[in-house]
Write a protein that holds these residues in place. Structure first.
Motif, short mmCIF file in Angstrom:
data_model
loop_
_atom_site.label_atom_id
_atom_site.label_comp_id
_atom_site.label_asym_id
_atom_site.label_seq_id
_atom_site.Cartn_x
_atom_site.Cartn_y
_atom_site.Cartn_z
N THR A 193 0.96 -1.32 0.19
CA THR A 193 -0.27 0.02 0.10
C THR A 193 0.74 1.15 -0.01
N TYR A 194 0.39 2.08 -0.79
CA TYR A 194 1.13 3.51 -0.81
C TYR A 194 1.40 4.02 0.49
N ALA A 195 0.31 3.94 1.57
CA ALA A 195 0.61 4.60 2.92
C ALA A 195 1.88 4.18 3.62
N LEU A 196 2.37 2.92 3.25
CA LEU A 196 3.47 2.28 3.92
C LEU A 196 4.71 3.00 3.24
N GLU A 197 4.73 3.35 2.04
CA GLU A 197 5.79 3.87 1.22
C GLU A 197 6.65 4.74 2.32
N PRO A 198 6.02 5.94 2.66
CA PRO A 198 6.76 7.08 3.67
C PRO A 198 7.58 6.23 4.69
N THR A 237 11.79 6.35 5.28
CA THR A 237 12.35 6.99 6.24
C THR A 237 13.29 6.09 6.73
N LEU A 238 12.86 4.87 7.08
CA LEU A 238 13.85 3.76 7.69
C LEU A 238 15.14 3.50 6.75
N ILE A 239 14.74 3.37 5.55
CA ILE A 239 15.90 3.25 4.46
C ILE A 239 16.94 4.61 4.42
N ASP A 268 20.77 4.53 5.48
CA ASP A 268 21.71 5.18 4.57
C ASP A 268 22.41 6.28 5.39
N ALA A 269 21.93 6.91 6.50
CA ALA A 269 22.67 7.87 7.10
C ALA A 269 23.70 7.30 8.02
N ILE A 270 23.72 6.17 8.19
CA ILE A 270 24.86 5.72 9.10
C ILE A 270 26.17 5.79 8.20
N SER A 271 26.99 6.46 8.82
CA SER A 271 27.99 6.67 7.73
C SER A 271 29.13 5.33 7.78
N ASP A 272 29.34 4.78 9.06
CA ASP A 272 30.44 3.57 8.97
C ASP A 272 29.57 2.26 8.39
N THR A 313 30.16 -0.73 8.38
CA THR A 313 30.18 -1.90 9.37
C THR A 313 28.90 -1.68 10.31
N HIS A 314 28.66 -0.61 10.99
CA HIS A 314 27.44 -0.25 11.67
C HIS A 314 26.29 -0.23 10.85
N ARG A 315 26.57 -0.05 9.77
CA ARG A 315 25.18 0.32 8.91
C ARG A 315 24.73 -1.25 8.56
N PHE A 316 25.86 -2.03 8.13
CA PHE A 316 25.32 -3.34 8.19
C PHE A 316 24.76 -4.09 9.27
N GLU A 317 25.40 -3.77 10.29
CA GLU A 317 24.82 -4.36 11.73
C GLU A 317 23.36 -3.94 11.84
N ALA A 318 23.16 -2.64 11.76
CA ALA A 318 21.74 -2.03 11.89
C ALA A 318 20.84 -2.75 10.69
N THR A 319 21.44 -2.87 9.75
CA THR A 319 20.21 -3.71 8.68
C THR A 319 19.93 -5.12 9.35
#
Length: 81
Positions: free
Chosen positions: A2-7, A11-13, A17-21, A23-29
């Motif tokens: 549903t389009y309502a979930l897109e935002p 935001t989650l993505i 993506d804002a996690i610069s490191d 390794t930390h970005r991978f761990e967060a995913t």
């Protein structure tokens, strides 16, 4: 989807993506994926219970609605397995 979930997904993505490191970005995913999996299982369970609704529908019908899973699998989902 549903389009309502897109935002919310965007935001989650963006947050990941804002996690610069990397390794930390991978761990967060990995953490997000595990958490989403667990929470989505709970949502599917509630849906299966609602669809079954005390026997108004058979588990075969519930399974069909839930993407063609077997009656046995639909019952397992409803019971949280």
């Amino acid at each position: 989807m549903t389009y309502a979930l897109e935002p919310a997904i965007a935001t989650l993505i963006d947050e990941l993506d804002a996690i610069s490191d990397p390794t930390h970005r991978f761990e967060a995913t990995v953490i997000v994926e595990a958490r989403l999996d667990a929470e989505l299982r709970k949502v599917r369970q509630r849906i299966a219970v609602e669809l079954y609704d005390g026997g108004i529908r058979t588990y075969r019908e519930v399974g069909s609605i839930m993407g063609g899973v077997t009656a046995q699998r639909a019952e397992q989902i409803a019971k949280g397995r």
